[in-house]
Design a protein around this motif. Structure first.
Motif, mmCIF file in Angstrom:
data_model
loop_
_atom_site.group_PDB
_atom_site.id
_atom_site.type_symbol
_atom_site.label_atom_id
_atom_site.label_comp_id
_atom_site.label_asym_id
_atom_site.label_seq_id
_atom_site.Cartn_x
_atom_site.Cartn_y
_atom_site.Cartn_z
ATOM 1 N N GLY A 1 0.819 -1.212 0.000
ATOM 2 C CA GLY A 1 0.000 0.000 0.000
ATOM 3 C C GLY A 1 0.848 1.255 0.000
ATOM 4 N N ARG A 2 1.904 1.259 0.806
ATOM 5 C CA ARG A 2 2.810 2.420 0.846
ATOM 6 C C ARG A 2 3.488 2.620 -0.495
ATOM 7 N N ARG A 3 3.947 1.530 -1.089
ATOM 8 C CA ARG A 3 4.652 1.618 -2.372
ATOM 9 C C ARG A 3 3.720 2.123 -3.475
ATOM 10 N N ALA A 4 2.509 1.588 -3.549
ATOM 11 C CA ALA A 4 1.564 2.010 -4.586
ATOM 12 C C ALA A 4 1.219 3.493 -4.442
ATOM 13 N N LEU A 5 0.985 3.926 -3.222
ATOM 14 C CA LEU A 5 0.679 5.340 -2.997
ATOM 15 C C LEU A 5 1.882 6.207 -3.355
ATOM 16 N N ARG A 6 3.073 5.799 -2.954
ATOM 17 C CA ARG A 6 4.268 6.596 -3.257
ATOM 18 C C ARG A 6 4.477 6.727 -4.765
ATOM 19 N N GLU A 7 4.182 5.684 -5.514
ATOM 20 C CA GLU A 7 4.305 5.756 -6.977
ATOM 21 C C GLU A 7 3.350 6.797 -7.551
ATOM 22 N N ARG A 8 2.131 6.842 -7.039
ATOM 23 C CA ARG A 8 1.162 7.869 -7.482
ATOM 24 C C ARG A 8 1.641 9.263 -7.129
ATOM 25 N N LEU A 9 2.139 9.422 -5.907
ATOM 26 C CA LEU A 9 2.641 10.729 -5.477
ATOM 27 C C LEU A 9 3.846 11.145 -6.316
ATOM 28 N N ASP A 10 4.752 10.224 -6.566
ATOM 29 C CA ASP A 10 5.941 10.536 -7.368
ATOM 30 C C ASP A 10 5.558 10.969 -8.784
ATOM 31 N N GLU A 11 4.537 10.332 -9.355
ATOM 32 C CA GLU A 11 4.079 10.737 -10.690
ATOM 33 C C GLU A 11 3.569 12.177 -10.667
ATOM 34 N N CYS A 12 2.812 12.544 -9.654
ATOM 35 C CA CYS A 12 2.352 13.931 -9.517
ATOM 36 C C CYS A 12 3.541 14.872 -9.305
ATOM 37 N N LEU A 13 4.459 14.484 -8.459
ATOM 38 C CA LEU A 13 5.617 15.337 -8.161
ATOM 39 C C LEU A 13 6.498 15.547 -9.389
ATOM 40 N N ARG A 14 6.573 14.561 -10.269
ATOM 41 C CA ARG A 14 7.357 14.719 -11.506
ATOM 42 C C ARG A 14 6.824 15.854 -12.370
ATOM 43 N N HIS A 15 5.511 16.067 -12.320
ATOM 44 C CA HIS A 15 4.870 17.092 -13.145
ATOM 45 C C HIS A 15 4.617 18.397 -12.390
ATOM 46 N N ALA A 16 4.885 18.394 -11.111
ATOM 47 C CA ALA A 16 4.524 19.545 -10.258
ATOM 48 C C ALA A 16 5.548 20.670 -10.382
ATOM 49 N N ARG A 17 5.080 21.852 -10.015
ATOM 50 C CA ARG A 17 5.930 23.045 -9.988
ATOM 51 C C ARG A 17 5.947 23.587 -8.571
ATOM 52 N N PRO A 18 6.971 24.347 -8.218
ATOM 53 C CA PRO A 18 6.990 24.975 -6.890
ATOM 54 C C PRO A 18 5.767 25.877 -6.712
ATOM 55 N N ALA A 19 5.216 25.888 -5.498
ATOM 56 C CA ALA A 19 4.014 26.680 -5.217
ATOM 57 C C ALA A 19 3.983 27.066 -3.744
ATOM 58 N N PHE A 20 3.042 27.911 -3.376
ATOM 59 C CA PHE A 20 2.811 28.328 -1.994
ATOM 60 C C PHE A 20 4.118 28.729 -1.297
ATOM 61 N N PRO A 21 4.709 29.830 -1.779
ATOM 62 C CA PRO A 21 5.981 30.273 -1.175
ATOM 63 C C PRO A 21 5.818 30.648 0.299
ATOM 64 N N ALA A 22 6.898 30.507 1.046
ATOM 65 C CA ALA A 22 6.870 30.826 2.473
ATOM 66 C C ALA A 22 6.681 32.318 2.706
ATOM 67 N N SER A 23 7.178 33.138 1.785
ATOM 68 C CA SER A 23 6.974 34.577 1.883
ATOM 69 C C SER A 23 6.820 35.133 0.486
ATOM 70 N N THR A 24 6.189 36.286 0.411
ATOM 71 C CA THR A 24 5.983 36.936 -0.871
ATOM 72 C C THR A 24 6.754 38.237 -0.851
ATOM 73 N N LEU A 25 7.687 38.350 -1.757
ATOM 74 C CA LEU A 25 8.471 39.567 -1.864
ATOM 75 C C LEU A 25 7.900 40.446 -2.950
ATOM 76 N N GLY A 26 7.841 41.709 -2.708
ATOM 77 C CA GLY A 26 7.314 42.630 -3.716
ATOM 78 C C GLY A 26 7.995 43.983 -3.575
ATOM 79 N N LEU A 27 7.745 44.834 -4.531
ATOM 80 C CA LEU A 27 8.336 46.167 -4.522
ATOM 81 C C LEU A 27 7.484 47.137 -3.762
#
Length: 167
Positions: A141-167
């Motif tokens: 079960g852990r392995r199957a779930l991790r494979e699904r998560l890894d597939e999503c992570l392969r296509h994912a982009r960085p998001a939800f930054p810890a802070s927002t810098l602006g001018l």
């Protein structure tokens, strides 16, 4: 929900309902520090019904947090966090060096599962609308779930930054 589960065993098997899901999440995060988990992955399309803003959840994450740990948050969208999970947002800012947030959203990309994954335990909500799923420590079960998560992570982009810098 109680704030402390000192000797609670991690749940194993099917679960049914939002209350069971929330209790399992609290039990798992409370166990994270005791069992010295090095990595935790939380995954959900939006995290809109997760109790991540509750004090007990953030206290459990704080107890777990340490150098050398890794916390991955995978979603399609992170908009709910600022509105609903203020305590978690504060914790995330303090521990940004161990927290990785990734978004997997777009046409043709894999669907983000609603799940918790650790090297020794998992929870997978199969029917999110009714809060039904399965959890446990069995390797398949852990392995199957991790494979699904890894597939999503392969296509994912960085998001939800810890802070927002602006001018």
């Amino acid at each position: 929900m109680p704030n402390d589960f000192p000797a609670a065993a991690l749940p194993d098997g099917p679960f049914d309902g939002r209350h069971a899901f929330r209790a399992h999440l609290q039990t798992a995060l409370s166990a994270a520090a005791r069992q010295n988990w090095r990595e935790i992955v939380l995954s959900d399309p939006e995290f809109d019904d997760w109790p991540l803003g509750e004090r007990a959840i953030v206290d459990a994450l704080q107890a777990w947090s340490a150098a050398g740990r890794r916390f991955v948050l995978l979603a399609q969208r992170f908009g709910v966090f600022e509105r609903e999970h203020a305590r978690f947002v504060h914790w995330r800012r303090m521990w940004s060096h161990i927290v990785e947030c990734r978004a997997c959203d777009g046409p043709g990309l894999p669907e983000v599962p609603s799940a918790i994954w650790t090297p020794s335990w998992f929870l997978h909500r199969i029917d999110v609308d009714h809060g039904r799923g399965v959890c446990g420590s069995e390797p398949e079960g852990r392995r199957a779930l991790r494979e699904r998560l890894d597939e999503c992570l392969r296509h994912a982009r960085p998001a939800f930054p810890a802070s927002t810098l602006g001018l």
